[in-house]
Motif scaffolding. Structure first.
Motif, PDB file in Angstrom:
ATOM      1  N   GLY A  18       1.038 -13.245  -3.132  1.00 23.88           N
ATOM      2  CA  GLY A  18       1.606 -12.197  -2.294  1.00 23.88           C
ATOM      3  C   GLY A  18       3.093 -11.995  -2.507  1.00 23.88           C
ATOM      4  N   ASN A  19       3.833 -12.038  -1.402  1.00 23.88           N
ATOM      5  CA  ASN A  19       5.279 -11.847  -1.437  1.00 23.88           C
ATOM      6  C   ASN A  19       6.050 -13.150  -1.598  1.00 23.88           C
ATOM      7  N   SER A  20       5.330 -14.253  -1.719  1.00 24.44           N
ATOM      8  CA  SER A  20       5.995 -15.551  -1.791  1.00 24.44           C
ATOM      9  C   SER A  20       6.626 -15.769  -3.164  1.00 24.44           C
ATOM     10  N   MET A  21       7.732 -16.508  -3.171  1.00 23.49           N
ATOM     11  CA  MET A  21       8.366 -16.905  -4.420  1.00 23.49           C
ATOM     12  C   MET A  21       8.030 -18.354  -4.767  1.00 23.49           C
ATOM     13  N   LYS A  22       7.281 -19.023  -3.908  1.00 19.60           N
ATOM     14  CA  LYS A  22       6.949 -20.426  -4.138  1.00 19.60           C
ATOM     15  C   LYS A  22       5.856 -20.525  -5.198  1.00 19.60           C
ATOM     16  N   ARG A  23       5.812 -21.663  -5.877  1.00 21.15           N
ATOM     17  CA  ARG A  23       4.915 -21.823  -7.013  1.00 21.15           C
ATOM     18  C   ARG A  23       3.821 -22.839  -6.695  1.00 21.15           C
ATOM     19  N   TYR A  24       2.617 -22.484  -7.102  1.00 15.69           N
ATOM     20  CA  TYR A  24       1.445 -23.322  -6.875  1.00 15.69           C
ATOM     21  C   TYR A  24       0.654 -23.440  -8.177  1.00 15.69           C
ATOM     22  N   VAL A  25      -0.068 -24.553  -8.314  1.00 17.83           N
ATOM     23  CA  VAL A  25      -1.026 -24.706  -9.413  1.00 17.83           C
ATOM     24  C   VAL A  25      -2.386 -24.287  -8.893  1.00 17.83           C
ATOM     25  N   GLY A  26      -3.019 -23.368  -9.597  1.00 17.41           N
ATOM     26  CA  GLY A  26      -4.312 -22.872  -9.144  1.00 17.41           C
ATOM     27  C   GLY A  26      -5.258 -22.560 -10.279  1.00 17.41           C
ATOM     28  N   ILE A  27      -6.509 -22.249  -9.904  1.00 15.19           N
ATOM     29  CA  ILE A  27      -7.550 -21.826 -10.857  1.00 15.19           C
ATOM     30  C   ILE A  27      -7.959 -20.411 -10.469  1.00 15.19           C
ATOM     31  N   TRP A  28      -8.149 -19.531 -11.473  1.00 11.65           N
ATOM     32  CA  TRP A  28      -8.574 -18.162 -11.218  1.00 11.65           C
ATOM     33  C   TRP A  28      -9.494 -17.694 -12.339  1.00 11.65           C
ATOM     34  N   VAL A  69     -11.447 -11.459 -15.088  1.00 14.07           N
ATOM     35  CA  VAL A  69     -11.518 -10.509 -13.981  1.00 14.07           C
ATOM     36  C   VAL A  69     -10.149  -9.866 -13.815  1.00 14.07           C
ATOM     37  N   SER A  70     -10.111  -8.543 -13.862  1.00 14.21           N
ATOM     38  CA  SER A  70      -8.823  -7.838 -13.881  1.00 14.21           C
ATOM     39  C   SER A  70      -8.056  -7.957 -12.573  1.00 14.21           C
ATOM     40  N   GLU A  71      -8.758  -8.169 -11.470  1.00 16.44           N
ATOM     41  CA  GLU A  71      -8.074  -8.343 -10.182  1.00 16.44           C
ATOM     42  C   GLU A  71      -7.765  -9.824  -9.978  1.00 16.44           C
ATOM     43  N   PRO A  72      -6.487 -10.211  -9.900  1.00 17.86           N
ATOM     44  CA  PRO A  72      -6.141 -11.631  -9.770  1.00 17.86           C
ATOM     45  C   PRO A  72      -6.842 -12.256  -8.576  1.00 17.86           C
ATOM     46  N   THR A  73      -7.649 -13.294  -8.832  1.00 15.90           N
ATOM     47  CA  THR A  73      -8.461 -13.904  -7.785  1.00 15.90           C
ATOM     48  C   THR A  73      -8.383 -15.418  -7.898  1.00 15.90           C
ATOM     49  N   ILE A  74      -7.648 -16.031  -6.990  1.00 19.48           N
ATOM     50  CA  ILE A  74      -7.485 -17.481  -6.974  1.00 19.48           C
ATOM     51  C   ILE A  74      -8.696 -18.125  -6.301  1.00 19.48           C
ATOM     52  N   VAL A  75      -9.262 -19.161  -6.925  1.00 17.38           N
ATOM     53  CA  VAL A  75     -10.436 -19.830  -6.362  1.00 17.38           C
ATOM     54  C   VAL A  75     -10.146 -21.272  -5.935  1.00 17.38           C
ATOM     55  N   TRP A  76      -9.009 -21.827  -6.381  1.00 13.54           N
ATOM     56  CA  TRP A  76      -8.667 -23.208  -6.008  1.00 13.54           C
ATOM     57  C   TRP A  76      -7.165 -23.394  -6.149  1.00 13.54           C
ATOM     58  N   VAL A  77      -6.589 -24.168  -5.230  1.00 11.60           N
ATOM     59  CA  VAL A  77      -5.153 -24.452  -5.259  1.00 11.60           C
ATOM     60  C   VAL A  77      -4.964 -25.953  -5.127  1.00 11.60           C
ATOM     61  N   ALA A  78      -4.195 -26.531  -6.041  1.00 10.80           N
ATOM     62  CA  ALA A  78      -3.960 -27.984  -6.032  1.00 10.80           C
ATOM     63  C   ALA A  78      -2.989 -28.376  -4.927  1.00 10.80           C
ATOM     64  N   ASN A  79      -1.814 -27.826  -4.975  1.00 15.12           N
ATOM     65  CA  ASN A  79      -0.727 -28.218  -4.063  1.00 15.12           C
ATOM     66  C   ASN A  79      -0.566 -27.198  -2.937  1.00 15.12           C
ATOM     67  N   ARG A  80      -1.658 -26.820  -2.275  1.00 13.72           N
ATOM     68  CA  ARG A  80      -1.633 -25.730  -1.310  1.00 13.72           C
ATOM     69  C   ARG A  80      -0.638 -25.965  -0.175  1.00 13.72           C
ATOM     70  N   ASP A  81      -0.433 -27.220   0.233  1.00 10.48           N
ATOM     71  CA  ASP A  81       0.483 -27.522   1.335  1.00 10.48           C
ATOM     72  C   ASP A  81       1.824 -28.077   0.856  1.00 10.48           C
ATOM     73  N   ASN A  82       2.019 -28.153  -0.463  1.00 18.30           N
ATOM     74  CA  ASN A  82       3.266 -28.697  -1.024  1.00 18.30           C
ATOM     75  C   ASN A  82       3.701 -27.861  -2.218  1.00 18.30           C
ATOM     76  N   PRO A  83       4.219 -26.671  -1.969  1.00 22.06           N
ATOM     77  CA  PRO A  83       4.607 -25.804  -3.091  1.00 22.06           C
ATOM     78  C   PRO A  83       5.844 -26.316  -3.807  1.00 22.06           C
ATOM     79  N   VAL A  84       5.989 -25.834  -5.040  1.00 22.85           N
ATOM     80  CA  VAL A  84       7.207 -26.070  -5.819  1.00 22.85           C
ATOM     81  C   VAL A  84       8.120 -24.870  -5.562  1.00 22.85           C
ATOM     82  N   ASN A  85       9.382 -25.116  -5.282  1.00 22.51           N
ATOM     83  CA  ASN A  85      10.287 -24.053  -4.867  1.00 22.51           C
ATOM     84  C   ASN A  85      10.898 -23.270  -6.017  1.00 22.51           C
ATOM     85  N   ASP A  86      10.627 -23.689  -7.251  1.00 23.25           N
ATOM     86  CA  ASP A  86      11.178 -22.972  -8.402  1.00 23.25           C
ATOM     87  C   ASP A  86      10.173 -23.065  -9.547  1.00 23.25           C
ATOM     88  N   THR A  87      10.592 -22.713 -10.729  1.00 24.73           N
ATOM     89  CA  THR A  87       9.695 -22.705 -11.885  1.00 24.73           C
ATOM     90  C   THR A  87       9.830 -23.964 -12.732  1.00 24.73           C
TER      91      THR A  87
END
Length: 545
Positions: free
Chosen positions: A53-63, A67-85
């Motif tokens: 969405g509008n977040s700038m935080k970074r997460y590791v995920g599977i999608w 599929v042309s529409e970005p669709t996340i199906v799993w997030v590793a660090n869902r409650d502990n984002p990385v604040n940069d790249t």
């Protein structure tokens, strides 16, 4: 002007489609940093970094990779984002898959299992969407993402409880479209009593699928024989779980729990290039848990009637609230039944999602008759039903204790619930049943008599019309014959030489005369006298007048 949302979405799509090698693994010597991907061998799923969405935080995920529409199906660090790249996903020195941010000393997220050496482990992304951690020397499975789902259930992913280890695989909604953190809604199997799937808002039940009937969940009538899944339900001493396997590998489908409190099933349409809603719950008021309170039944099919009704032997706790169409207070016994009394029995409530099975006792070896006897001899038993109500007339026995809640009616689905009532209530329902049978019989008799009379009248009317037609035909023939007979002197035949000669009047068939006069056409009419009309006809080239 380019909006921030559009820019972030564009960046997300760029990261999801970022070039990568065909490598589907992470090893002690092959890690991925922000901007890199690993892709499953069949190019079905990808794993990498993303910002929702509008977040700038970074997460590791599977999608989904294709599929042309970005669709996340799993997030590793869902409650502990990385604040940069600065994020890096790698196999650490202990052999765990770990995510590090700018602080490389402590991981932001880790698989956190007891592994001794990084040399012995490898992480691999499978075409099923499952990320697994293996011992590369023995191929022994050490960890898998399917055991720790976020908000999405993929085909072949197991949902439920491992009774031996205590691992409970459940879906948990995101907090919002901008935050994949653990939200307020969760979807899991309740193993207490007789297992069932339930949606929770915090610790409060929000919606219930009902128990497993042997073919489907009792609260999901859409699960028919032509359902797109082969469903496997397991309930034994080791586990209580459900697995949905797609019948066609070409079908791309997923189930999610969203932040608004809905369980939704989607399928991907290649033609429309979008996700199509396949199923969703809850849908209506009767779907929400305990909408009508305890000891009640919710029937959504009454257009002009309050959907809440009390179960047999019960009455509203608060008639005033009931009158105002608020059934949340539920129902109470009309007469107290604290001990077993003579004459007690059961009243059937048909085609329902049976009440919450958390308060049931299960005996799979009993048939329905034995189930009734078991409930009747226990004074605390409130009712009973078959465990697998759609299998060969009913298999197994569920007896209820404590309360009956979240019962609802279906038109062409559901099970039969038998509610315990006292002798007075049983007699009342028996009388209603007798009156109903008499009414049905009376209606049948009246309908039969009316049908016979209607058929008899139709036959009489048919015969009468036939008789009238025959009489009219005879009258016409008689009139024509009489007219021709009385005017025989006026009929002559014009010979070819112009002379006329008289002859005796012949007899004609009515059909011949009708044809000759063009059905007594007015333009053939010569006149009429006291004996009827006179017509001009043509016959065999001779003019008859």
């Amino acid at each position: 002007m380019v909006t921030v949302r559009w820019l972030l979405r564009t960046l997300l799509v760029f990261h999801l489609l970022h070039f990568s090698t065909s490598v589907d693994t992470i090893t002690s010597t092959q890690s991925i940093k922000d901007g890199d991907l690993i892709v499953s061998i069949g190019k079905i799923f990808a794993l990498g970094f993303f910002s929702p969405g509008n977040s700038m935080k970074r997460y590791v995920g599977i999608w989904y990779y294709q599929v042309s529409e970005p669709t996340i199906v799993w997030v590793a660090n869902r409650d502990n984002p990385v604040n940069d790249t600065s994020g890096i996903l790698s196999i650490n020195t202990h052999g765990n898959l770990a995510l590090f941010g700018s602080n490389e000393t402590f991981p932001v997220w880790s698989t956190n299992i007891p592994v001794t050496s990084a040399k012995n482990t490898v992480a691999q992304l499978l075409d099923s969407g499952n990320l697994i951690l293996l011992r590369n020397d023995t191929n022994k499975l050490l960890w898998q993402s399917f055991d720790y789902p976020t908000h999405t259930l993929l085909p072949f992913m197991k949902l439920g409880l491992n009774r031996r280890t205590g691992l409970n695989r459940e879906l948990t909604a995101w907090k919002s479209a901008d935050d994949p953190g653990t939200g307020n809604f969760s979807y899991r199997i309740d193993p207490t009593g007789f297992p069932q799937l339930s949606l929770y808002k915090g610790t409060t039940k929000w919606w219930r699928s009902g128990s497993w009937t042997g073919q489907r969940w009792s609260g999901v009538p859409e699960m028919t024989s032509n359902y797109i899944f082969n469903v496997t339900f397991v309930n034994n001493q080791d586990e209580a779980s459900i697995v949905y396997a797609v019948t066609k590998p070409s079908v791309t489908t997923r189930m999610i729990v969203n932040e608004s409190g809905f369980v939704q099933r989607f399928t991907w349409s290649n033609a429309d290039r979008r996700w199509i809603g396949f199923w969703s719950a809850p849908k209506e008021q009767c779907d929400y848990y305990g909408h009508c309170g305890a000891s009640s039944n919710c029937d959504p099919y009454h257009e002009d009637k309050f959907e809440c009704t009390c179960l047999p032997g019960f009455e509203p706790k608060s008639p005033d609230e009931w009158y105002l169409r608020d059934g949340s207070g539920g129902c109470k016994r009309k007469r107290e039944m604290s001990t077993c009394q003579k004459g007690e029995g059961f009243v059937k409530v048909a085609r329902v999602k049976i009440p919450d099975t958390n308060v049931t006792r299960v005996e799979m070896s009993y048939d329905l008759k034995a189930c009734e006897e078991e409930c009747l001899k226990n004074c605390s038993c409130l009712g009973y039903t078959s465990a697998y109500g759609e299998s060969k007339g009913g298999i197994g026995c569920l007896t209820y204790y404590g309360y009956l809640i979240d019962t609802r009616t279906y038109t062409n689905a559901g099970q039969d619930l038998y509610v315990r009532v006292d002798a007075a209530e049983l007699a009342l329902y028996a009388k209603k049943g007798s009156l109903r049978k008499k009414t049905i019989l009376a209606i049948g008799i009246v309908s039969s008599v009316a049908t016979i009379l209607l058929l008899a009248f139709a036959y009489w009317l048919f015969r009468r019309k036939r008789a009238d037609k025959a009489r009219d035909a005879k009258n016409i023939e008689f009139s024509l014959t009489s007219s021709l007979t009385h005017f025989d002197d006026s009929i002559s035949v014009k010979e070819p030489d112009g002379s006329r000669s008289n002859f005796d009047l012949p007899m004609f068939q009515l059909s011949t005369i009708v044809a000759a006069t063009n059905n007594f056409s007015p333009d053939r009419k010569l006149g009429e006298g006291g004996f009827g009309s006179v017509y001009k006809v043509l016959s065999s080239g001779l003019l008859i007048s």
